[in-house]
Design a protein around this motif. Structure first.
Motif, short mmCIF file in Angstrom:
data_model
loop_
_atom_site.label_atom_id
_atom_site.label_comp_id
_atom_site.label_asym_id
_atom_site.label_seq_id
_atom_site.Cartn_x
_atom_site.Cartn_y
_atom_site.Cartn_z
N GLN A 14 0.87 -1.17 0.00
CA GLN A 14 0.00 0.00 0.00
C GLN A 14 0.91 1.22 0.00
O GLN A 14 1.99 1.21 0.59
N LEU A 15 0.46 2.26 -0.67
CA LEU A 15 1.21 3.51 -0.70
C LEU A 15 0.54 4.51 0.25
O LEU A 15 -0.67 4.72 0.18
N GLN A 16 1.35 5.10 1.12
CA GLN A 16 0.86 6.20 1.94
C GLN A 16 1.20 7.48 1.19
O GLN A 16 2.37 7.77 0.95
N LEU A 17 0.17 8.20 0.80
CA LEU A 17 0.32 9.41 -0.01
C LEU A 17 -0.01 10.63 0.81
O LEU A 17 -0.95 10.63 1.61
N LYS A 18 0.73 11.70 0.59
CA LYS A 18 0.28 13.01 1.07
C LYS A 18 -0.11 13.81 -0.15
O LYS A 18 0.71 14.04 -1.04
N VAL A 34 -3.52 3.90 0.00
CA VAL A 34 -4.15 3.35 -1.20
C VAL A 34 -3.42 2.08 -1.63
O VAL A 34 -2.21 1.96 -1.42
N PRO A 35 -4.13 1.12 -2.25
CA PRO A 35 -3.44 -0.02 -2.83
C PRO A 35 -2.49 0.47 -3.94
O PRO A 35 -2.86 1.34 -4.73
N ALA A 36 -1.29 -0.08 -4.00
CA ALA A 36 -0.34 0.32 -5.04
C ALA A 36 -0.90 0.08 -6.43
O ALA A 36 -0.56 0.77 -7.38
N THR A 37 -1.79 -0.90 -6.55
CA THR A 37 -2.34 -1.29 -7.85
C THR A 37 -3.56 -0.47 -8.25
O THR A 37 -4.18 -0.76 -9.29
N ASN A 130 -5.51 -3.98 1.43
CA ASN A 130 -6.97 -3.90 1.38
C ASN A 130 -7.38 -3.23 0.08
O ASN A 130 -6.65 -2.39 -0.44
N LYS A 131 -8.52 -3.58 -0.43
CA LYS A 131 -9.03 -2.96 -1.66
C LYS A 131 -9.89 -1.75 -1.30
O LYS A 131 -11.01 -1.60 -1.77
N VAL A 132 -9.35 -0.91 -0.44
CA VAL A 132 -10.04 0.32 -0.04
C VAL A 132 -9.02 1.45 0.02
O VAL A 132 -7.82 1.22 0.13
#
Length: 198
Positions: A14-18, A34-37, A130-132
């Motif tokens: 999962q990517l943690q984005l700002k 978000v999921p990386a995919t 997770n797909k969320v």
């Protein structure tokens, strides 16, 4: 010697984005997991929810000289900024563009008002994905659609803060509700994001 970067295994990250709206102070931002995919159209949906946009304008993701947008084959040539022909965003996952901490791209919404957001990778979180999309933190309300870019937004904030502002009544009538630039509810946003099908 050029150091090559190992690509992440997108199924396990999962990517943690700002995500920060550019050129507005105090800052308006969201921290998203978000999921990386995640495909770019779904990331667009998540960003629309996160900033309170109404998805009523065109948008683009930009990475260096490349642009990724919804495909409208009848009118595709060079885009508004003179860049080369945009790529179809439906074919692109976020992990195809961002691979490591501190990678970033620009998400632009509404080419008229030109709301530019920096999407920055803060962390890569390995493990079960997770797909969320989940919002971990954030600050301040996004500007209302069609408020007139940054100058219009600044005027709106001034008018909401000053009951004697000459444009306050007109802006309240246009919006239909009082605008609070400091409003942000993590719980409410996550309820909306939880309904988003990835």
């Amino acid at each position: 010697m050029v150091k090559t970067r190992a690509k992440l295994d997108p199924a396990r990250v999962q990517l943690q984005l700002k995500v920060s709206l550019l050129d507005i102070r105090p800052a308006i931002w969201r921290r998203l997991l978000v999921p990386a995919t995640i495909k770019l159209p779904k990331l667009h949906d998540a960003l629309q929810l996160s900033f309170g946009w109404t998805n009523s304008h065109l948008h683009a993701f930009r990475l260096e000289e490349e642009s990724y947008q919804a495909a409208y084959p009848d009118d595709w040539g060079a885009d508004f900024s003179g860049m080369s022909k945009p790529h179809d965003e439906k074919k692109v996952r976020l992990c195809d563009l961002l691979h490591a901490k501190d990678d970033w791209l620009i998400y632009e919404y509404d080419f008229g008002d030109s709301w530019e957001h920096e999407v920055l990778v803060e962390q890569l979180r390995p493990g079960v994905t997770n797909k969320v999309v989940t919002c971990l933190a954030g600050a301040r309300a996004g500007p209302p659609d069609d408020c007139g870019s940054i100058p219009g937004y600044e005027n709106l904030v001034e008018a909401m803060a000053d009951p004697k502002h000459p444009e306050r009544e007109r802006l309240l009538e246009w919006l239909g509700y009082p605008y609070d630039p400091e409003a942000f509810s993590l719980d409410t946003l996550n309820k909306f994001l939880k309904r988003l099908k990835i």
